[in-house]
Design a protein around this motif. Structure first.
Motif, mmCIF file in Angstrom:
data_model
loop_
_atom_site.group_PDB
_atom_site.id
_atom_site.type_symbol
_atom_site.label_atom_id
_atom_site.label_comp_id
_atom_site.label_asym_id
_atom_site.label_seq_id
_atom_site.Cartn_x
_atom_site.Cartn_y
_atom_site.Cartn_z
ATOM 1 N N SER A 1 61.523 105.010 45.248
ATOM 2 C CA SER A 1 61.978 103.963 45.481
ATOM 3 C C SER A 1 61.632 103.799 47.006
ATOM 4 O O SER A 1 61.556 104.709 47.834
ATOM 5 C CB SER A 1 63.244 103.620 45.230
ATOM 6 O OG SER A 1 64.114 104.289 45.855
ATOM 7 N N SER B 1 62.923 97.316 43.285
ATOM 8 C CA SER B 1 61.752 98.032 42.508
ATOM 9 C C SER B 1 61.573 99.655 42.784
ATOM 10 O O SER B 1 62.388 100.408 43.714
ATOM 11 C CB SER B 1 60.455 97.424 43.210
ATOM 12 O OG SER B 1 60.665 95.915 43.053
ATOM 13 N N PHE B 2 60.921 100.168 41.831
ATOM 14 C CA PHE B 2 60.697 101.628 41.738
ATOM 15 C C PHE B 2 59.344 101.917 41.354
ATOM 16 O O PHE B 2 58.918 101.134 40.500
ATOM 17 C CB PHE B 2 61.897 102.363 41.218
ATOM 18 C CG PHE B 2 62.107 101.935 39.878
ATOM 19 C CD1 PHE B 2 61.747 102.684 38.701
ATOM 20 C CD2 PHE B 2 63.090 100.832 39.694
ATOM 21 C CE1 PHE B 2 62.027 102.132 37.411
ATOM 22 C CE2 PHE B 2 63.496 100.559 38.432
ATOM 23 C CZ PHE B 2 62.807 101.018 37.288
ATOM 24 N N ARG C 1 69.290 106.661 43.876
ATOM 25 C CA ARG C 1 69.856 105.378 42.987
ATOM 26 C C ARG C 1 70.585 106.282 41.834
ATOM 27 O O ARG C 1 70.769 105.978 40.837
ATOM 28 C CB ARG C 1 68.517 105.143 42.232
ATOM 29 C CG ARG C 1 67.687 104.197 42.985
ATOM 30 C CD ARG C 1 67.829 102.625 42.944
ATOM 31 N NE ARG C 1 67.040 102.136 43.970
ATOM 32 C CZ ARG C 1 65.853 101.347 43.527
ATOM 33 N NH1 ARG C 1 65.399 101.418 42.184
ATOM 34 N NH2 ARG C 1 65.069 100.737 44.281
#
Length: 118
Positions: free
Chosen positions: A65, A54-55, A86
């Protein structure tokens, strides 16, 4: 005569380049928290939460994140994380507030959905 041929060639190149450029317009995605999950099964939950995936989109080009912060770039219907933990991760935009992580060049099973009210 050469001048006319060159002008026609240049005009043709410009006409054909416009649709390609239009598909790759730079944009942003909605701010808020994107909760990621894998599909569940008929016997259990609809989705299996993946909190480490998730972010949160914090501004027009920044995300955070659980692993840290970075920047992203949206080109057409593809979001690419361009820095931070990421870096290089890509997502296909499936709809407003709905992304699917790209794996091996195609949208994979992991889906990320923007939480309502954020």
């Amino acid at each position: 005569m050469k001048r006319i041929a060159f002008s026609l060639l240049a005009a043709s190149a410009a006409v054909f380049a416009v649709p390609v450029m239009a598909q790759e317009q730079i944009g942003t995605i909605e701010r808020g928290t994107y909760s990621c999950e894998l599909p569940g099964d008929a016997a259990g939950a609809v989705g299996v939460a993946q909190p480490q995936e998730s972010f949160t989109i914090t501004s027009a080009s920044r995300y955070s994140s659980p692993q840290g912060e970075g920047t992203y770039l949206r080109r057409g219907d593809i979001v690419t994380m361009t820095s931070g933990p990421r870096n290089g991760t890509r997502y296909a935009i499936e709809g407003r507030g709905f992304l699917r992580k790209i794996e091996n060049g195609v949208p994979g099973r992991l889906r990320c959905v923007r939480r309502p009210g954020q």
